[in-house]
Design a protein around this motif. Structure first.
Motif, PDB file in Angstrom:
ATOM      1  N   LEU A 296      49.028  47.885  47.212  1.00  0.00           N
ATOM      2  CA  LEU A 296      47.940  47.817  46.243  1.00  0.00           C
ATOM      3  C   LEU A 296      46.580  47.804  46.936  1.00  0.00           C
ATOM      4  N   LYS A 297      45.691  48.640  46.435  1.00  0.00           N
ATOM      5  CA  LYS A 297      44.325  48.629  46.965  1.00  0.00           C
ATOM      6  C   LYS A 297      43.339  48.107  45.933  1.00  0.00           C
ATOM      7  N   SER A 298      43.640  48.398  44.675  1.00  0.00           N
ATOM      8  CA  SER A 298      42.728  47.889  43.654  1.00  0.00           C
ATOM      9  C   SER A 298      43.432  47.671  42.324  1.00  0.00           C
ATOM     10  N   ILE A 299      42.945  46.696  41.620  1.00  0.00           N
ATOM     11  CA  ILE A 299      43.462  46.414  40.281  1.00  0.00           C
ATOM     12  C   ILE A 299      42.262  46.335  39.344  1.00  0.00           C
ATOM     13  N   VAL A 300      42.307  47.133  38.307  1.00  0.00           N
ATOM     14  CA  VAL A 300      41.275  47.023  37.281  1.00  0.00           C
ATOM     15  C   VAL A 300      41.996  46.745  35.971  1.00  0.00           C
ATOM     16  N   VAL A 301      41.637  45.669  35.334  1.00  0.00           N
ATOM     17  CA  VAL A 301      42.302  45.337  34.078  1.00  0.00           C
ATOM     18  C   VAL A 301      41.282  45.407  32.949  1.00  0.00           C
ATOM     19  N   ASP A 321      40.946  45.009  45.799  1.00  0.00           N
ATOM     20  CA  ASP A 321      39.904  44.633  44.842  1.00  0.00           C
ATOM     21  C   ASP A 321      40.537  44.285  43.510  1.00  0.00           C
ATOM     22  N   VAL A 322      40.087  43.204  42.943  1.00  0.00           N
ATOM     23  CA  VAL A 322      40.610  42.814  41.633  1.00  0.00           C
ATOM     24  C   VAL A 322      39.433  42.706  40.675  1.00  0.00           C
ATOM     25  N   ASP A 323      39.500  43.480  39.616  1.00  0.00           N
ATOM     26  CA  ASP A 323      38.416  43.434  38.635  1.00  0.00           C
ATOM     27  C   ASP A 323      38.992  43.059  37.274  1.00  0.00           C
ATOM     28  N   ILE A 324      38.692  41.851  36.845  1.00  0.00           N
ATOM     29  CA  ILE A 324      39.204  41.406  35.539  1.00  0.00           C
ATOM     30  C   ILE A 324      38.052  40.963  34.640  1.00  0.00           C
ATOM     31  N   LEU A 325      36.856  41.437  34.967  1.00  0.00           N
ATOM     32  CA  LEU A 325      35.685  40.949  34.236  1.00  0.00           C
ATOM     33  C   LEU A 325      35.688  41.341  32.758  1.00  0.00           C
ATOM     34  N   ILE A 340      40.599  37.257  48.275  1.00  0.00           N
ATOM     35  CA  ILE A 340      39.397  37.172  47.452  1.00  0.00           C
ATOM     36  C   ILE A 340      38.339  36.338  48.182  1.00  0.00           C
ATOM     37  N   THR A 341      37.098  36.626  47.870  1.00  0.00           N
ATOM     38  CA  THR A 341      36.009  35.946  48.573  1.00  0.00           C
ATOM     39  C   THR A 341      35.369  34.886  47.685  1.00  0.00           C
ATOM     40  N   ASP A 342      34.533  34.066  48.319  1.00  0.00           N
ATOM     41  CA  ASP A 342      33.796  33.044  47.577  1.00  0.00           C
ATOM     42  C   ASP A 342      33.022  33.671  46.426  1.00  0.00           C
ATOM     43  N   LYS A 343      32.385  34.796  46.754  1.00  0.00           N
ATOM     44  CA  LYS A 343      31.548  35.475  45.757  1.00  0.00           C
ATOM     45  C   LYS A 343      32.387  35.918  44.567  1.00  0.00           C
ATOM     46  N   TRP A 344      33.565  36.463  44.887  1.00  0.00           N
ATOM     47  CA  TRP A 344      34.446  36.945  43.812  1.00  0.00           C
ATOM     48  C   TRP A 344      34.780  35.804  42.868  1.00  0.00           C
ATOM     49  N   VAL A 345      35.142  34.675  43.422  1.00  0.00           N
ATOM     50  CA  VAL A 345      35.524  33.532  42.580  1.00  0.00           C
ATOM     51  C   VAL A 345      34.340  33.112  41.720  1.00  0.00           C
ATOM     52  N   GLU A 346      33.189  32.973  42.352  1.00  0.00           N
ATOM     53  CA  GLU A 346      32.021  32.513  41.602  1.00  0.00           C
ATOM     54  C   GLU A 346      31.658  33.461  40.487  1.00  0.00           C
ATOM     55  N   ARG A 347      31.656  34.759  40.812  1.00  0.00           N
ATOM     56  CA  ARG A 347      31.259  35.765  39.823  1.00  0.00           C
ATOM     57  C   ARG A 347      32.294  35.841  38.690  1.00  0.00           C
TER      58      ARG A 347
END
Lengths: 604, 180
Positions: A296-301, A321-325, A340-347
């Protein structure tokens, strides 16, 4: 009055002995097969009810005498006799479980299957696994009879050769569960009755076409990938649950299927090696799990109604990359082993306004997280070993679980009424750092309840000199639970140390993680009376004890102690300890034991 | 015809606040006034009222195979389930239902349990019947043949030869079981 009672029960006895077969069957059917069989020996009435019992269950593992090759002959002989003796009456379920059979045994098995079908069985469950890997082949006529049987609703087959299934239409089967079956490389299923289709370890399929308008669940699970596989779920407009494990399906194929499944609610993808860039777009989806897909390279939900998302990366080092926004209604988010990074969690967390449960497990890149969140109720930070700083401002947080290296992290959980659960690893790697441990624990001083687990309980034994110069970290805690994997080396020393940590604790429980908890309930005298101006009420003992400390120790305040679940010897030691140490002790009791003792007295 | 009764009863219950009651008479002559939705869980009652044109609200339905004691137990269960159904139209609060059921059967002796199984069978309440037979099975699980005989109130009416034959026939099922 008494006579009337016995008359009535005699009447009931009469009716019971004339219990209709179906009631006897109904009671007996909830028993394990072996016990159910034994009811035939109760009386002639039960013997006759047993002969028409509608569940037949034959399994070589039920007796040690059926394990061997001659034993298996005896087993088939027994099954044959049972079927011969049985009157032709309807069957609800027929089950047969044997391993590696040959020759005449196969004929007997076929005969039994034919008998079940002829008696309008609803559920047929046959398992004939063979270590040689060649599947059990049903004779063509029997094969047709099984799949076209009008009565059959549930069919489970294990270890069969079903290459010819491709062209068979099954008019009435609702659940088809196939395990370790050889299906050739193509499977085409089109049935309007089918609701559940489950393929376990059926290797070699390169294409699956299913068009079943009433299908609600489809699961295809392999131990490991066995070559590329195309799946086409056409017209499965009722499908709610889709589970794929170890299936080499491409990202495009998955996407095309998901977009057509208008009722899909639960999707689980495990170890699918061909998935690279996954884009899941489904307005109906409620729960999504993606786990162990190595490439897996990216997940967009894109799923507006998604409530729960679980992602477990196959390998921490691989970037994904995980995008669940877009999943704005998400309530549950669990991330395992991902980079996942700190930024990812915060955002992400700040955008998911309805999030209630966040679990971050072994996310090794996380170092410092700061989050403001209103609806979060449960936070779990598990084994994220690089975490150094955590700040969660979440007013509604009620549960906090933490497993990790504690000393070096700075934690701020801003929430009232919190139940915190801490498990500390490697507390003192690199030196005995009691001061840091004290400071860390003091962060949880305002929790409603606190549970502390240490690999080694000895870390909670603060040395005497440390107790003299440090402030107790848990002055405000009322409910404290200590989990210890190992036995307590010394009960009194342990209690003494914990009461230093938490001098006004009211409920102190401790014990092994799953065992019974030992409990000390403590009551205190009104501590307000010990304010600086009221020195007068302090006795000589008070002044002698801990005169150097700013905060007086527990000894000055304990009034009542109650013990539960201790051994008699432990109780004796605790009694002695509290009597000697507590200055204002009024009573020390063990209610449960006294109840038991007094009831013994009464009964004798 | 059945539909006219159903619709008239529902309209009457919605217009007047007083709930419609159905009178049921047990074998020992006691008459129970039962709220309609509870009584309708008894399939025998439901079909009696659905199939008979000339029954009125005043009709007392006789239930000659049900004792007063069993009726009390049956109604307790049906009322509780009606309550669960009313509170949660979609999904029953499962834990609560289970807690109720556990407490409910704990208080019943084996005799009472058997009597209620027969009553539930006669009244045709499949849900209660399934539940009670499951409870009965739990009570005889892992018990000796003698115990199970006593539970059902049956005598061993086999001749010694017959019993020996039977045990030989189902030899595997008696393996590792102590003789009584």
């Amino acid at each position: 009055m008494k006579r009337k009672r016995t008359e009535r029960s005699a009447e009931v006895m009469d009716i019971i002995s004339g219990l209709p077969d179906h009631l006897i069957h109904s009671i007996v059917s909830s028993l394990p097969t072996k016990e159910a069989t034994r009811t035939s020996a109760l009386s002639k009435r039960f013997r006759s009810a047993w002969s028409s019992f509608p569940l037949l269950d034959f399994d070589t593992t039920y007796s040690n005498n059926w394990d061997t090759i001659p034993g298996k002959d005896r087993f088939f002989e027994y099954m044959h006799d049972c079927i011969q003796r049985r009157p032709d009456s309807g069957l609800v379920k027929f089950r047969l479980n044997v391993h590696a059979i040959l020759g005449g045994q196969i004929d007997r098995a076929n005969e039994a299957i034919a008998y079940a079908i002829a008696n309008r069985v609803r559920e047929l469950d046959v398992s004939c696994l063979n270590s040689l890997g060649c599947g059990y082949v049903l004779p063509p006529a029997l094969f047709r009879a099984v799949f076209s049987a009008n009565s059959l609703r549930v069919l489970r087959l294990n270890g069969f050769d079903l290459e010819s299934l491709d062209h068979v239409n099954f008019p009435s089967i609702e659940e088809l569960i196939l395990g370790f079956c050889d299906m050739g490389n193509m499977l085409k299923v089109s049935s309007n009755s089918l609701k559940i289709l489950d393929l376990m370890c059926c290797v070699g399929l390169s294409r699956i076409d299913i068009s079943s308008s009433n299908l609600t669940s489809f699961s295809y699970q392999l131990k490991q990938s066995s070559g590329a596989c195309e799946i086409h779920l056409i017209g499965c407009k009722s499908l709610k649950n889709l589970i794929l494990k170890g299936v080499s399906i491409t990202s495009e194929c998955l996407k095309a299927n998901v977009s057509k499944l208008i009722q899909l609610e639960n999707l689980k993808l495990y170890c699918c090696d061909k998935l690279e860039a996954v884009c899941i777009s489904s307005p109906s989806l409620k729960s999504l799990e993606i786990s162990g897909c190595p490439n897996l390279k990216s997940i967009v939900v894109l799923a507006v109604n998604l409530e729960s998302f679980l992602f477990e990366a196959h390998n921490m080092r691989r970037e994904c990359d995980v995008d669940i926004l877009e999943c704005k209604l998400l309530k549950v988010l669990h991330i395992f082993n991902a980079n996942i990074t700190d930024k990812w969690v915060e955002r992400t967390v700040s955008r998911l306004r309805f999030l209630e449960h966040l679990k971050l497990f072994a996310c090794g890149l996380l170092k410092s997280i700061m989050v403001y969140h209103r609806s979060l109720k449960r936070l779990e930070l598990i084994k994220c070993y690089k975490l150094r700083e955590v700040q969660f401002h979440a007013k509604n947080l009620t549960v906090f679980k933490y497993i990790g290296e504690v000393i070096r992290s700075k934690l701020l959980i801003d929430a009232s009424g919190l139940e915190a659960d801490l498990t500390m690893h490697d507390v003192f790697r690199g030196g005995v750092l009691y001061k840091e441990l004290r400071d860390f624990l003091s962060l949880f001083d305002h929790c409603k309840s606190l549970s502390i687990a240490c690999r080694s309980i000895k870390y909670l034994f603060f040395p005497k000199d440390m107790r003299e110069c440090l402030l107790p970290p848990l002055y405000d805690i009322k409910n404290l639970n200590i989990v210890s994997w190992s036995a307590l080396p010394n009960l009194i020393e342990f209690v003494d140390s914990v009461l230093w940590l938490s001098p006004l604790v009211e409920n102190l429980t401790f014990g092994a993680p799953f065992g019974p908890k030992k409990t000390l309930k403590l009551e205190y005298v009104n501590t307000d009376a010990f304010g600086s101006e009221e020195e007068a009420i302090l006795g000589e003992e008070d002044i002698l004890c801990c005169h150097k400390r700013i905060i007086k120790c527990w000894r000055h305040f304990v009034k009542k102690v109650s013990m539960k679940n201790f051994k008699a010897s432990e109780e004796r030691r605790l009694r002695k300890y509290f009597t000697q140490q507590a200055i204002r002790l009024e009573s020390i009791t063990s209610p449960a034991r006294e109840d038991a003792e007094s009831s013994v007295v009464q009964s004798s | 015809m059945s539909s006219s009764i159903a619709s008239s009863s529902s309209s009457s219950s919605s217009s007047s606040k007083k709930e419609k009651k159905i009178s049921l008479k047990t074998s020992d002559g006691e008459v129970f006034e039962v709220e309609e939705p509870v009584a309708m869980q008894l399939e025998i009652v439901r079909s009696f009222f659905a199939d008979n044109e000339d029954v009125t609200e005043q009709t007392v339905m006789p239930l000659p195979n049900v004792s007063t004691a069993a009726m009390h137990g049956i109604l307790e269960y049906c009322r509780a389930h009606e309550e669960f159904r009313r509170r949660m139209p979609e999904a029953a609060p499962e834990e609560e239902v289970r807690a109720f059921e556990a407490g409910y059967v704990d208080r019943k002796s084996n005799e009472e349990l058997k009597e209620m199984i027969l009553a539930a069978n006669y009244l045709n309440i499949s849900k209660l019947l399934d539940f009670l037979t499951g409870v009965a099975a739990k009570r005889i699980e892992n018990k000796s043949v003698e115990y199970v005989r006593a539970f059902f109130g049956v005598e061993n009416d086999f001749t010694p030869e017959e019993e020996a034959n039977l045990r030989r026939e189902y030899e595997w099922a008696f393996e590792g079981v102590d003789e009584d």
